[in-house]
Design an enzyme around this catalytic site. Structure first.
Site, PDB file in Angstrom:
ATOM      1  N   GLY A 122      13.161   4.078  -0.587  1.00  0.00           N
ATOM      2  CA  GLY A 122      12.436   4.050  -1.854  1.00  0.00           C
ATOM      3  C   GLY A 122      13.022   3.139  -2.905  1.00  0.00           C
ATOM      4  N   SER A 123      13.739   2.057  -2.489  1.00  0.00           N
ATOM      5  CA  SER A 123      14.268   1.171  -3.530  1.00  0.00           C
ATOM      6  C   SER A 123      13.131   0.430  -4.247  1.00  0.00           C
ATOM      7  CB  SER A 123      15.296   0.195  -2.962  1.00  0.00           C
ATOM      8  OG  SER A 123      14.699  -0.713  -2.078  1.00  0.00           O
ATOM      9  N   ASN A 124      12.029   0.193  -3.545  1.00  0.00           N
ATOM     10  CA  ASN A 124      10.878  -0.438  -4.219  1.00  0.00           C
ATOM     11  C   ASN A 124      10.216   0.530  -5.194  1.00  0.00           C
ATOM     12  OD1 ASN A 124      10.256  -3.281  -3.353  1.00  0.00           O
ATOM     13  ND2 ASN A 124      10.608  -2.336  -1.363  1.00  0.00           N
TER      14      ASN A 124
ATOM     15  N   LEU B  41       5.263   3.590   6.609  1.00  0.00           N
ATOM     16  CA  LEU B  41       5.177   3.100   7.986  1.00  0.00           C
ATOM     17  C   LEU B  41       3.987   3.628   8.776  1.00  0.00           C
ATOM     18  CD1 LEU B  41       8.978   3.111   8.921  1.00  0.00           C
ATOM     19  CD2 LEU B  41       7.543   1.188   8.228  1.00  0.00           C
ATOM     20  N   LYS B  42       3.179   4.476   8.170  1.00  0.00           N
ATOM     21  CA  LYS B  42       2.021   5.008   8.908  1.00  0.00           C
ATOM     22  C   LYS B  42       0.759   4.241   8.534  1.00  0.00           C
ATOM     23  CE  LYS B  42       3.999   8.526  10.977  1.00  0.00           C
ATOM     24  NZ  LYS B  42       5.064   8.071  11.802  1.00  0.00           N
TER      25      LYS B  42
ATOM     26  N   ASN C 197       0.194  -3.544  -0.475  1.00  0.00           N
ATOM     27  CA  ASN C 197       1.348  -3.277   0.400  1.00  0.00           C
ATOM     28  C   ASN C 197       2.365  -4.384   0.179  1.00  0.00           C
ATOM     29  OD1 ASN C 197       2.834  -2.175   2.691  1.00  0.00           O
ATOM     30  ND2 ASN C 197       2.108  -3.937   3.858  1.00  0.00           N
TER      31      ASN C 197
ATOM     32  N   HIS D 215       5.252  -6.565   2.196  1.00  0.00           N
ATOM     33  CA  HIS D 215       5.747  -6.872   3.545  1.00  0.00           C
ATOM     34  C   HIS D 215       6.917  -7.853   3.419  1.00  0.00           C
ATOM     35  CE1 HIS D 215       5.601  -7.375   7.873  1.00  0.00           C
ATOM     36  NE2 HIS D 215       5.799  -8.664   7.649  1.00  0.00           N
TER      37      HIS D 215
ATOM     38  N   ASP E 149      -1.237  -5.924   7.904  1.00  0.00           N
ATOM     39  CA  ASP E 149      -0.711  -7.095   7.181  1.00  0.00           C
ATOM     40  C   ASP E 149      -1.687  -8.264   7.070  1.00  0.00           C
ATOM     41  OD1 ASP E 149       1.714  -5.675   7.002  1.00  0.00           O
ATOM     42  OD2 ASP E 149       2.428  -6.508   8.893  1.00  0.00           O
TER      43      ASP E 149
ATOM     44  N   GLU F  96      11.740  -8.534  -3.260  1.00  0.00           N
ATOM     45  CA  GLU F  96      10.694  -7.501  -3.309  1.00  0.00           C
ATOM     46  C   GLU F  96      10.754  -6.726  -4.619  1.00  0.00           C
ATOM     47  OE1 GLU F  96      10.341  -4.942   0.175  1.00  0.00           O
ATOM     48  OE2 GLU F  96      11.366  -6.441   1.362  1.00  0.00           O
TER      49      GLU F  96
HETATM   50  C1  GRF Z   1      10.962  -3.028   2.402  1.00  0.00           C
HETATM   51  O1  GRF Z   1      11.614  -4.097   3.020  1.00  0.00           O
HETATM   52  C2  GRF Z   1       9.483  -3.195   2.564  1.00  0.00           C
HETATM   53  O2  GRF Z   1       9.057  -4.515   2.509  1.00  0.00           O
HETATM   54  C3  GRF Z   1       9.277  -2.673   3.926  1.00  0.00           C
HETATM   55  O3  GRF Z   1      10.122  -1.548   4.004  1.00  0.00           O
HETATM   56  C4  GRF Z   1      11.223  -1.722   3.126  1.00  0.00           C
HETATM   57  C5  GRF Z   1      11.235  -0.542   2.206  1.00  0.00           C
HETATM   58  O4  GRF Z   1      12.392  -0.449   1.464  1.00  0.00           O
HETATM   59  N1  GRF Z   1       7.899  -2.460   4.203  1.00  0.00           N
HETATM   60  P1  GRF Z   1      12.538   0.689   0.378  1.00  0.00           P
HETATM   61  O5  GRF Z   1      12.201   2.041   1.028  1.00  0.00           O
HETATM   62  O6  GRF Z   1      11.608   0.394  -0.750  1.00  0.00           O
HETATM   63  O7  GRF Z   1      13.962   0.650  -0.045  1.00  0.00           O
END
Ligand code: GRF
Length: 214
Positions: A11-13, A89-90, A106, A108, A149, A178
């Protein structure tokens, strides 16, 4: 904009989106976090920011349709009108994709359409980029359609690939990109600056106040 963030991992994003909301009123805080994994790191991050979360595991539902209904109901309860897939991932059921057409993005970790598609996630992407000998990689934010994608590209950022890179090195560099790109995309949608015309996505200029010179 009432935004839900879907994540399967650390969940860093998600965190980057939340941080952006602290810095700018144009960047909303998510109203909901959805995961498929009870042990996903994103759950702790959501709790720390008082963002409600829901764990919905597709395999716990008898059919994809029942899973889709549960997802839609959970989203309706919070009046969600925008979805961000941030390391989820689902596969999203088709009825959910249709319900959020043009309102689901999304991220990627490559420059699509290169190194995307079914099974291309995590270190597999970065290993493929290195093995191919590409000099640049990056991140892509795209709209979600019913395939993996392939939806229209919203934003991309490039990073260099160094000859000494391991997949982990490259992943770390892409992840930093990202964390800039995804909040920026969210901000553009939240401020109505995205226009979608087939595959072409335009970024509209900032709305400036209309000074009436009479
Ligand atoms: C990221 O690299 C994203 O592009 C990919 O999964 C990773 C998720 O990282 N789909 P995080 O869980 O947000 O840290």
């Amino acid at each position: 904009m009432k935004m839900a963030v879907f994540a399967s991992g650390g969940g860093s994003n998600f965190e980057a989106i939340c941080r952006a909301s602290e810095d700018s009123p144009a960047s909303p805080l998510p109203v909901l976090c959805i995961t498929d994994r009870p042990d996903a790191g994103v759950l702790g991050r959501a709790a720390a920011r008082n963002v409600p979360s829901a764990i919905l595991k597709p395999s716990s539902f008898p059919t994809t349709e029942v899973f889709a209904e549960a997802l839609l109901e959970t989203l309706r309860e919070r009046n969600v009108d925008f979805i961000v897939l941030a390391g989820y991932l689902k596969k999203i059921p088709e009825s959910v994709v249709s319900a959020f057409e043009g309102r689901m993005i999304n991220i990627h970790p490559s420059l699509l359409p290169a190194f995307g598609g079914k099974g291309m996630y995590g270190d597999r992407v970065h290993r493929a980029v290195i093995d191919y000998g590409a000099r640049f990689s990056g991140a892509t934010v795209h709209l979600v359609d019913n395939s993996y994608d392939t939806g229209p590209v919203v934003l991309q950022a490039t990073v260099p690939v160094h000859e000494s890179d391991s997949p982990g090195d490259l992943a770390a560099r892409v992840l930093l990109a990202e964390h800039q790109l995804l909040p920026e995309a969210v901000r553009l949608f939240a401020t109505n600056r995205i226009r979608i015309d087939g595959r072409r996505v335009s970024i509209l200029p900032h709305q400036t106040p209309n000074h009436n010179k009479q």
